[in-house]
Design a protein around this motif. Structure first.
Motif, PDB file in Angstrom:
ATOM      1  N   THR A   1       0.701  -0.962   0.562  1.00 57.09           N
ATOM      2  CA  THR A   1       0.023   0.069   0.063  1.00 57.09           C
ATOM      3  C   THR A   1       0.850   1.020  -0.180  1.00 57.09           C
ATOM      4  O   THR A   1       0.239   2.095  -1.097  1.00 57.09           O
ATOM      5  CB  THR A   1      -1.149   0.159   1.013  1.00 57.09           C
ATOM      6  OG1 THR A   1      -1.718  -0.626   0.810  1.00 57.09           O
ATOM      7  CG2 THR A   1      -1.706   0.994   1.330  1.00 57.09           C
ATOM      8  N   ALA A   2       2.323   1.525   0.710  1.00 53.52           N
ATOM      9  CA  ALA A   2       3.096   2.148   0.704  1.00 53.52           C
ATOM     10  C   ALA A   2       3.852   2.422  -0.791  1.00 53.52           C
ATOM     11  O   ALA A   2       3.776   3.408  -0.685  1.00 53.52           O
ATOM     12  CB  ALA A   2       4.250   2.282   1.927  1.00 53.52           C
ATOM     13  N   ALA A   3       4.034   1.272  -0.976  1.00 53.41           N
ATOM     14  CA  ALA A   3       4.123   2.014  -2.328  1.00 53.41           C
ATOM     15  C   ALA A   3       3.491   2.393  -3.724  1.00 53.41           C
ATOM     16  O   ALA A   3       3.504   2.124  -5.198  1.00 53.41           O
ATOM     17  CB  ALA A   3       4.853   0.543  -3.099  1.00 53.41           C
ATOM     18  N   LEU A   4       2.628   2.451  -3.097  1.00 53.75           N
ATOM     19  CA  LEU A   4       1.127   3.431  -4.507  1.00 53.75           C
ATOM     20  C   LEU A   4       1.362   4.697  -4.712  1.00 53.75           C
ATOM     21  O   LEU A   4       2.287   4.837  -4.470  1.00 53.75           O
ATOM     22  CB  LEU A   4      -0.215   3.743  -3.774  1.00 53.75           C
ATOM     23  CG  LEU A   4      -0.838   2.251  -3.577  1.00 53.75           C
ATOM     24  CD1 LEU A   4      -2.279   2.522  -2.191  1.00 53.75           C
ATOM     25  CD2 LEU A   4      -1.377   1.667  -4.569  1.00 53.75           C
TER      26      LEU A   4
ATOM     27  N   PRO B   1      -7.816   0.131  -5.038  1.00 54.05           N
ATOM     28  CA  PRO B   1      -7.667  -0.768  -5.098  1.00 54.05           C
ATOM     29  C   PRO B   1      -6.706  -2.128  -4.364  1.00 54.05           C
ATOM     30  O   PRO B   1      -7.303  -2.206  -3.323  1.00 54.05           O
ATOM     31  CB  PRO B   1      -7.935  -1.900  -6.152  1.00 54.05           C
ATOM     32  CG  PRO B   1      -8.281  -0.279  -7.620  1.00 54.05           C
ATOM     33  CD  PRO B   1      -7.732   0.852  -6.612  1.00 54.05           C
ATOM     34  N   VAL B   2      -5.362  -1.606  -4.661  1.00 53.42           N
ATOM     35  CA  VAL B   2      -4.719  -1.618  -3.695  1.00 53.42           C
ATOM     36  C   VAL B   2      -4.810  -1.828  -1.818  1.00 53.42           C
ATOM     37  O   VAL B   2      -4.779  -3.355  -1.533  1.00 53.42           O
ATOM     38  CB  VAL B   2      -2.933  -1.751  -4.715  1.00 53.42           C
ATOM     39  CG1 VAL B   2      -1.498  -2.275  -2.877  1.00 53.42           C
ATOM     40  CG2 VAL B   2      -3.069  -2.303  -5.850  1.00 53.42           C
ATOM     41  N   HIS B   3      -4.958  -0.483  -2.339  1.00 58.45           N
ATOM     42  CA  HIS B   3      -5.378   0.051  -1.027  1.00 58.45           C
ATOM     43  C   HIS B   3      -7.041  -1.081  -0.224  1.00 58.45           C
ATOM     44  O   HIS B   3      -7.091  -1.577   0.928  1.00 58.45           O
ATOM     45  CB  HIS B   3      -5.676   1.406  -0.433  1.00 58.45           C
ATOM     46  CG  HIS B   3      -5.675   2.054   1.001  1.00 58.45           C
ATOM     47  ND1 HIS B   3      -5.331   3.278   1.521  1.00 58.45           N
ATOM     48  CD2 HIS B   3      -5.433   1.047   2.550  1.00 58.45           C
ATOM     49  CE1 HIS B   3      -5.410   3.249   2.693  1.00 58.45           C
ATOM     50  NE2 HIS B   3      -5.482   2.078   3.318  1.00 58.45           N
ATOM     51  N   LEU B   4      -7.485  -0.387  -0.785  1.00 61.82           N
ATOM     52  CA  LEU B   4      -8.779  -1.044   0.077  1.00 61.82           C
ATOM     53  C   LEU B   4      -8.904  -2.682  -0.362  1.00 61.82           C
ATOM     54  O   LEU B   4      -9.559  -3.367   1.152  1.00 61.82           O
ATOM     55  CB  LEU B   4      -9.835  -0.989  -1.222  1.00 61.82           C
ATOM     56  CG  LEU B   4     -10.194   0.084  -1.728  1.00 61.82           C
ATOM     57  CD1 LEU B   4     -10.941   0.529  -2.886  1.00 61.82           C
ATOM     58  CD2 LEU B   4     -10.668   0.985  -0.380  1.00 61.82           C
TER      59      LEU B   4
ATOM     60  N   MET C   1      -4.510  17.020  -1.265  1.00 57.95           N
ATOM     61  CA  MET C   1      -5.843  16.639  -1.238  1.00 57.95           C
ATOM     62  C   MET C   1      -6.007  15.390  -2.007  1.00 57.95           C
ATOM     63  O   MET C   1      -7.126  13.693  -2.307  1.00 57.95           O
ATOM     64  CB  MET C   1      -6.702  17.446  -0.779  1.00 57.95           C
ATOM     65  CG  MET C   1      -6.392  18.267   0.537  1.00 57.95           C
ATOM     66  SD  MET C   1      -7.423  17.050   1.742  1.00 57.95           S
ATOM     67  CE  MET C   1      -9.112  16.379   1.550  1.00 57.95           C
ATOM     68  N   ALA C   2      -5.731  15.865  -3.818  1.00 59.11           N
ATOM     69  CA  ALA C   2      -6.368  14.654  -4.753  1.00 59.11           C
ATOM     70  C   ALA C   2      -5.496  13.603  -4.809  1.00 59.11           C
ATOM     71  O   ALA C   2      -5.785  12.470  -4.599  1.00 59.11           O
ATOM     72  CB  ALA C   2      -5.608  15.468  -5.655  1.00 59.11           C
ATOM     73  N   ALA C   3      -4.073  12.943  -3.941  1.00 56.07           N
ATOM     74  CA  ALA C   3      -3.219  12.154  -3.765  1.00 56.07           C
ATOM     75  C   ALA C   3      -4.183  11.744  -2.518  1.00 56.07           C
ATOM     76  O   ALA C   3      -3.771  10.618  -2.651  1.00 56.07           O
ATOM     77  CB  ALA C   3      -1.605  12.613  -3.845  1.00 56.07           C
ATOM     78  N   LEU C   4      -4.106  12.049  -2.128  1.00 55.87           N
ATOM     79  CA  LEU C   4      -4.352  11.202  -0.502  1.00 55.87           C
ATOM     80  C   LEU C   4      -5.778  10.664  -1.176  1.00 55.87           C
ATOM     81  O   LEU C   4      -6.716   9.959  -0.501  1.00 55.87           O
ATOM     82  CB  LEU C   4      -5.162  12.676   0.527  1.00 55.87           C
ATOM     83  CG  LEU C   4      -5.624  11.718   1.582  1.00 55.87           C
ATOM     84  CD1 LEU C   4      -4.678  10.754   2.903  1.00 55.87           C
ATOM     85  CD2 LEU C   4      -6.066  13.224   2.696  1.00 55.87           C
ATOM     86  N   GLU C   5      -7.410  11.492  -1.587  1.00 54.67           N
ATOM     87  CA  GLU C   5      -8.227  10.323  -1.873  1.00 54.67           C
ATOM     88  C   GLU C   5      -8.100   9.447  -3.418  1.00 54.67           C
ATOM     89  O   GLU C   5      -8.327   8.531  -2.324  1.00 54.67           O
ATOM     90  CB  GLU C   5      -8.831  11.651  -2.654  1.00 54.67           C
ATOM     91  CG  GLU C   5     -10.931  10.536  -2.959  1.00 54.67           C
ATOM     92  CD  GLU C   5     -11.949  11.926  -3.704  1.00 54.67           C
ATOM     93  OE1 GLU C   5     -12.344  12.167  -4.098  1.00 54.67           O
ATOM     94  OE2 GLU C   5     -11.289  13.114  -4.209  1.00 54.67           O
ATOM     95  N   ARG C   6      -6.954   9.790  -4.019  1.00 52.69           N
ATOM     96  CA  ARG C   6      -6.566   8.323  -4.782  1.00 52.69           C
ATOM     97  C   ARG C   6      -5.796   7.384  -4.628  1.00 52.69           C
ATOM     98  O   ARG C   6      -6.335   5.871  -4.139  1.00 52.69           O
ATOM     99  CB  ARG C   6      -5.092   9.086  -5.855  1.00 52.69           C
ATOM    100  CG  ARG C   6      -6.194   9.593  -6.550  1.00 52.69           C
ATOM    101  CD  ARG C   6      -5.127  10.360  -8.287  1.00 52.69           C
ATOM    102  NE  ARG C   6      -3.550   9.903  -7.580  1.00 52.69           N
ATOM    103  CZ  ARG C   6      -2.785  11.469  -7.648  1.00 52.69           C
ATOM    104  NH1 ARG C   6      -3.654  12.433  -7.593  1.00 52.69           N
ATOM    105  NH2 ARG C   6      -1.560  11.672  -7.353  1.00 52.69           N
ATOM    106  N   TYR C   7      -5.417   7.574  -2.882  1.00 52.21           N
ATOM    107  CA  TYR C   7      -4.766   7.154  -2.309  1.00 52.21           C
ATOM    108  C   TYR C   7      -5.761   5.796  -1.627  1.00 52.21           C
ATOM    109  O   TYR C   7      -5.949   4.765  -1.338  1.00 52.21           O
ATOM    110  CB  TYR C   7      -3.461   7.805  -0.667  1.00 52.21           C
ATOM    111  CG  TYR C   7      -3.123   6.726  -0.187  1.00 52.21           C
ATOM    112  CD1 TYR C   7      -1.816   5.567   0.335  1.00 52.21           C
ATOM    113  CD2 TYR C   7      -3.795   6.625   1.243  1.00 52.21           C
ATOM    114  CE1 TYR C   7      -1.837   5.541   0.609  1.00 52.21           C
ATOM    115  CE2 TYR C   7      -2.986   5.941   2.257  1.00 52.21           C
ATOM    116  CZ  TYR C   7      -2.380   5.010   2.806  1.00 52.21           C
ATOM    117  OH  TYR C   7      -2.047   3.926   3.739  1.00 52.21           O
ATOM    118  N   MET C   8      -6.602   6.789  -0.596  1.00 55.30           N
ATOM    119  CA  MET C   8      -7.539   6.070  -0.047  1.00 55.30           C
ATOM    120  C   MET C   8      -8.348   5.207  -0.157  1.00 55.30           C
ATOM    121  O   MET C   8      -9.533   4.259  -0.478  1.00 55.30           O
ATOM    122  CB  MET C   8      -8.725   7.194   0.673  1.00 55.30           C
ATOM    123  CG  MET C   8      -7.739   7.302   1.731  1.00 55.30           C
ATOM    124  SD  MET C   8      -8.413   9.287   3.176  1.00 55.30           S
ATOM    125  CE  MET C   8     -10.035   7.920   3.210  1.00 55.30           C
TER     126      MET C   8
END
Length: 131
Positions: free
Chosen positions: A29-32, A72-75, A62-69
């Motif tokens: 997840t950290a490698a996204l 699919p890998v994070h989810l 914030m845009a990157a945070l939304e992508r991160y959250m």
């Protein structure tokens, strides 16, 4: 830059193999692409706080945070991680963006995700302790 931290402890009885798998999933997840930097490993805060491990990720905006959250890998990672945790503390988070509304906007994004994924929110809630 938004820096998100998480301190956590594994449940009693979690095997070393399971711990290694959880940390590997966190590193995935950290490698996204939405993460600018990250580290996953031992917590250096000392045993008195009850946390043995930590996760820290830097996210540009914030845009990157939304992508991160919502990546699919994070989810997909959280269902592999959360069942092995006994407790966790989110934060303290920090940012170099001095916008006084930033904390509220980050919280609103978290609340939106919790509303969209109530099963995720239900898994996280009992693990949380004050950071």
């Amino acid at each position: 830059m938004i820096v998100h931290t998480l301190r956590f402890a594994f449940k009693d009885g979690t095997t070393e193999q399971q711990k290694d798998r959880v940390l590997a999933v966190m590193r995935r997840t950290a490698a996204l692409e939405s993460a600018s930097f990250a580290t996953v490993g031992q917590s250096l805060s000392g045993p008195a706080d009850g946390f043995t491990h930590a996760y820290c990720v830097g996210i540009e905006d914030m845009a990157a945070l939304e992508r991160y959250m919502y990546d699919p890998v994070h989810l997909a990672g959280d269902p592999e991680i959360l069942p092995h945790l006994a407790r966790m503390a989110i934060g303290p988070d920090l940012a170099d963006d001095m916008d006084p509304t930033l904390a509220d906007r980050v919280m609103a994004l978290h609340e939106e995700k919790a509303a969209r994924y109530p099963e995720w929110a239900a898994q996280i809630e009992p693990l949380l302790v004050a950071g």
